[in-house]
Design a protein around this motif. Structure first.
Motif, PDB file in Angstrom:
ATOM      1  N   LEU A  87      32.356  10.994  22.926  1.00 13.62           N
ATOM      2  CA  LEU A  87      31.003  10.562  22.573  1.00 13.62           C
ATOM      3  C   LEU A  87      30.630  11.014  21.160  1.00 13.62           C
ATOM      4  O   LEU A  87      29.974  10.261  20.406  1.00 13.62           O
ATOM      5  CB  LEU A  87      29.996  11.103  23.590  1.00 13.62           C
ATOM      6  N   THR A  88      31.042  12.205  20.772  1.00 16.15           N
ATOM      7  CA  THR A  88      30.777  12.691  19.413  1.00 16.15           C
ATOM      8  C   THR A  88      31.476  11.811  18.397  1.00 16.15           C
ATOM      9  O   THR A  88      30.880  11.427  17.370  1.00 16.15           O
ATOM     10  CB  THR A  88      31.251  14.155  19.268  1.00 16.15           C
ATOM     11  N   ASN A  89      32.720  11.461  18.669  1.00 14.38           N
ATOM     12  CA  ASN A  89      33.469  10.575  17.756  1.00 14.38           C
ATOM     13  C   ASN A  89      32.822   9.190  17.688  1.00 14.38           C
ATOM     14  O   ASN A  89      32.710   8.602  16.602  1.00 14.38           O
ATOM     15  CB  ASN A  89      34.932  10.465  18.196  1.00 14.38           C
ATOM     16  N   GLU A  90      32.408   8.694  18.850  1.00 19.49           N
ATOM     17  CA  GLU A  90      31.750   7.375  18.886  1.00 19.49           C
ATOM     18  C   GLU A  90      30.435   7.431  18.121  1.00 19.49           C
ATOM     19  O   GLU A  90      30.084   6.514  17.370  1.00 19.49           O
ATOM     20  CB  GLU A  90      31.513   6.966  20.337  1.00 19.49           C
ATOM     21  N   ASN A  91      29.703   8.523  18.266  1.00 18.06           N
ATOM     22  CA  ASN A  91      28.430   8.715  17.569  1.00 18.06           C
ATOM     23  C   ASN A  91      28.660   8.725  16.057  1.00 18.06           C
ATOM     24  O   ASN A  91      27.931   8.072  15.300  1.00 18.06           O
ATOM     25  CB  ASN A  91      27.768  10.010  18.036  1.00 18.06           C
ATOM     26  N   ARG A  92      29.670   9.446  15.597  1.00 19.94           N
ATOM     27  CA  ARG A  92      29.989   9.487  14.164  1.00 19.94           C
ATOM     28  C   ARG A  92      30.354   8.102  13.650  1.00 19.94           C
ATOM     29  O   ARG A  92      29.926   7.694  12.565  1.00 19.94           O
ATOM     30  CB  ARG A  92      31.159  10.456  13.923  1.00 19.94           C
ATOM     31  N   LYS A  93      31.181   7.417  14.431  1.00 21.62           N
ATOM     32  CA  LYS A  93      31.632   6.082  14.047  1.00 21.62           C
ATOM     33  C   LYS A  93      30.442   5.137  13.903  1.00 21.62           C
ATOM     34  O   LYS A  93      30.321   4.412  12.895  1.00 21.62           O
ATOM     35  CB  LYS A  93      32.604   5.574  15.102  1.00 21.62           C
ATOM     36  N   LEU A  94      29.542   5.178  14.877  1.00 19.09           N
ATOM     37  CA  LEU A  94      28.368   4.297  14.819  1.00 19.09           C
ATOM     38  C   LEU A  94      27.422   4.706  13.701  1.00 19.09           C
ATOM     39  O   LEU A  94      26.823   3.863  13.035  1.00 19.09           O
ATOM     40  CB  LEU A  94      27.651   4.312  16.173  1.00 19.09           C
TER      41      LEU A  94
END
Length: 91
Positions: free
Chosen positions: A79-86
């Motif tokens: 989720l942290t990686n997805e958050n950064r990506k978004l």
């Protein structure tokens, strides 16, 4: 002399009677104590079985907790990686 022999025979008889009574009493006490020991041994064995079962259950629960923690960390990281990506896409 005959009265002395008779008296001594009476003393011997009384001593034998008391010795038998003591023997019987001690035998009964030993039997009672052996029964208590057997009962307590059985109770100890039952408790040891419960402890072994609970120890296994605790190990299983600890394994489940560890697996849940690992999955939670993995979800957090994803989720942290997805958050950064978004966030990067929005910027």
């Amino acid at each position: 002399m005959t009265s002395e022999i008779s008296r001594l025979n009476n003393v011997v008889s009384e001593t034998e009677r008391k010795a038998k009574q003591d023997h019987d009493n001690l035998t009964n006490q030993i039997s009672s104590l052996n029964s208590k020991i057997a009962s307590q041994t059985s109770e100890i064995n039952n408790l040891n079985t419960k402890i072994a079962t609970m120890t296994t259950e605790i190990k299983n629960l600890n394994n489940t907790i560890s697996e849940n923690q690992r999955k939670a960390q993995q979800d957090h990281d994803n989720l942290t990686n997805e958050n950064r990506k978004l966030s990067n896409e929005v910027s």
